[in-house]
Design an enzyme around this catalytic site. Structure first.
Site, mmCIF file in Angstrom:
data_model
loop_
_atom_site.group_PDB
_atom_site.id
_atom_site.type_symbol
_atom_site.label_atom_id
_atom_site.label_comp_id
_atom_site.label_asym_id
_atom_site.label_seq_id
_atom_site.Cartn_x
_atom_site.Cartn_y
_atom_site.Cartn_z
ATOM 1 N N HIS A 1 0.799 -1.006 0.004
ATOM 2 C CA HIS A 1 0.083 -0.002 -0.021
ATOM 3 C C HIS A 1 0.894 1.400 0.111
ATOM 4 O O HIS A 1 0.678 2.305 -0.838
ATOM 5 C CB HIS A 1 -0.748 -0.173 1.223
ATOM 6 C CG HIS A 1 -1.957 -1.052 1.509
ATOM 7 N ND1 HIS A 1 -2.165 -1.878 2.529
ATOM 8 C CD2 HIS A 1 -2.976 -1.495 0.654
ATOM 9 C CE1 HIS A 1 -2.894 -2.709 2.470
ATOM 10 N NE2 HIS A 1 -3.505 -2.544 1.135
ATOM 11 N N LYS B 1 -17.636 -6.452 6.428
ATOM 12 C CA LYS B 1 -16.117 -7.221 6.624
ATOM 13 C C LYS B 1 -15.887 -6.749 7.884
ATOM 14 O O LYS B 1 -15.451 -5.649 8.192
ATOM 15 C CB LYS B 1 -15.515 -6.347 5.577
ATOM 16 C CG LYS B 1 -14.186 -7.027 5.041
ATOM 17 C CD LYS B 1 -13.884 -6.343 3.619
ATOM 18 C CE LYS B 1 -12.581 -7.143 3.217
ATOM 19 N NZ LYS B 1 -11.658 -6.165 2.097
ATOM 20 N N ARG C 1 -2.667 -6.380 -8.432
ATOM 21 C CA ARG C 1 -1.464 -7.373 -8.180
ATOM 22 C C ARG C 1 -1.635 -8.476 -9.093
ATOM 23 O O ARG C 1 -0.469 -8.935 -9.642
ATOM 24 C CB ARG C 1 -1.645 -7.950 -6.745
ATOM 25 C CG ARG C 1 -0.979 -6.865 -5.672
ATOM 26 C CD ARG C 1 -1.319 -7.162 -4.391
ATOM 27 N NE ARG C 1 -2.954 -7.258 -4.313
ATOM 28 C CZ ARG C 1 -3.463 -7.188 -3.147
ATOM 29 N NH1 ARG C 1 -3.165 -7.680 -1.968
ATOM 30 N NH2 ARG C 1 -4.916 -7.352 -3.135
ATOM 31 N N SER D 1 -2.683 -7.849 3.026
ATOM 32 C CA SER D 1 -2.814 -7.596 4.511
ATOM 33 C C SER D 1 -3.309 -9.077 5.121
ATOM 34 O O SER D 1 -2.742 -9.253 6.375
ATOM 35 C CB SER D 1 -4.074 -6.751 4.750
ATOM 36 O OG SER D 1 -3.576 -5.400 4.363
#
Ligand code: ADP
Length: 164
Positions: A20, A44, A93, A131
């Site tokens: 990030h 979430k 990614r 993460s």
């Protein structure tokens, strides 16, 4: 004078990673201001609290006046409108990211035609960083050196130890 170019970089940042951080720093020359939007998505659940996630990011970008950190609830496009941001910044990614991001970008465009999504490809050295992996390592008391930014690593480790 041209209007300020403001981008929102939305995410969970649970916790923020070197991936990030690098993405934000690479995007800085493209915008006048980047608002890192720490999302609070009711569906979430996060491991780190909103205050912790915001605080990690603020520490990390304390010396960067172009970066602002704010939390928000609700839709990202509504947050953009509120803050006068015309760009949504996201990182790519993998092809999995791409498929997911494409759908969201199309929906966002329908909701707010004046807001453009902008994507930067992850740098190869950090493309594996996510993460979820950081949380797994922390939960099992393993090193997160080089994955969590050094400036916040001690705090992240201490808070993780309290949660384990
Ligand atoms: P979300 O919960 O919205 O997926 P994340 O905090 O996981 O939020 O990620 C926020 C944004 O940062 C996403 O666009 C994601 O693709 C990007 N990102 C995450 N990790 C990396 C990385 N290692 N390199 C580049 N971009 C990344």
């Amino acid at each position: 004078m041209d209007k300020e170019r403001i981008a929102v970089f939305p995410g969970s940042f649970d916790p923020v990673t070197v991936g990030h951080e690098l993405l934000i720093r690479r995007a800085l020359p493209l915008f006048d201001r980047i608002i890192v939007g720490v999302g609070n998505n009711g569906e979430k659940r996060t491991w780190f609290t909103e205050a912790e996630r915001v605080s990690f990011l603020r520490t990390l970008f304390a010396d960067e006046p172009k970066v602002e950190v704010a939390s928000y609830a609700g839709l990202t496009v509504d947050f953009c409108r509120e803050r006068g941001a015309k760009y949504i910044l996201r990182g790519l990614r993998t092809t999995v990211d791409f498929e997911y991001e494409k759908t969201i970008a199309v929906v966002n465009k329908r909701l707010a035609a004046d807001v453009e999504s902008v994507f930067l490809c992850a740098d190869a050295e950090v493309a594996f960083v996510q993460s979820a992996v950081v949380r797994d390592l922390l939960k099992h008391n393993r090193s997160v050196d080089g994955i969590v930014p050094a400036a916040i690593a001690d705090t992240v480790r201490r808070l993780a130890a309290e949660k384990r």
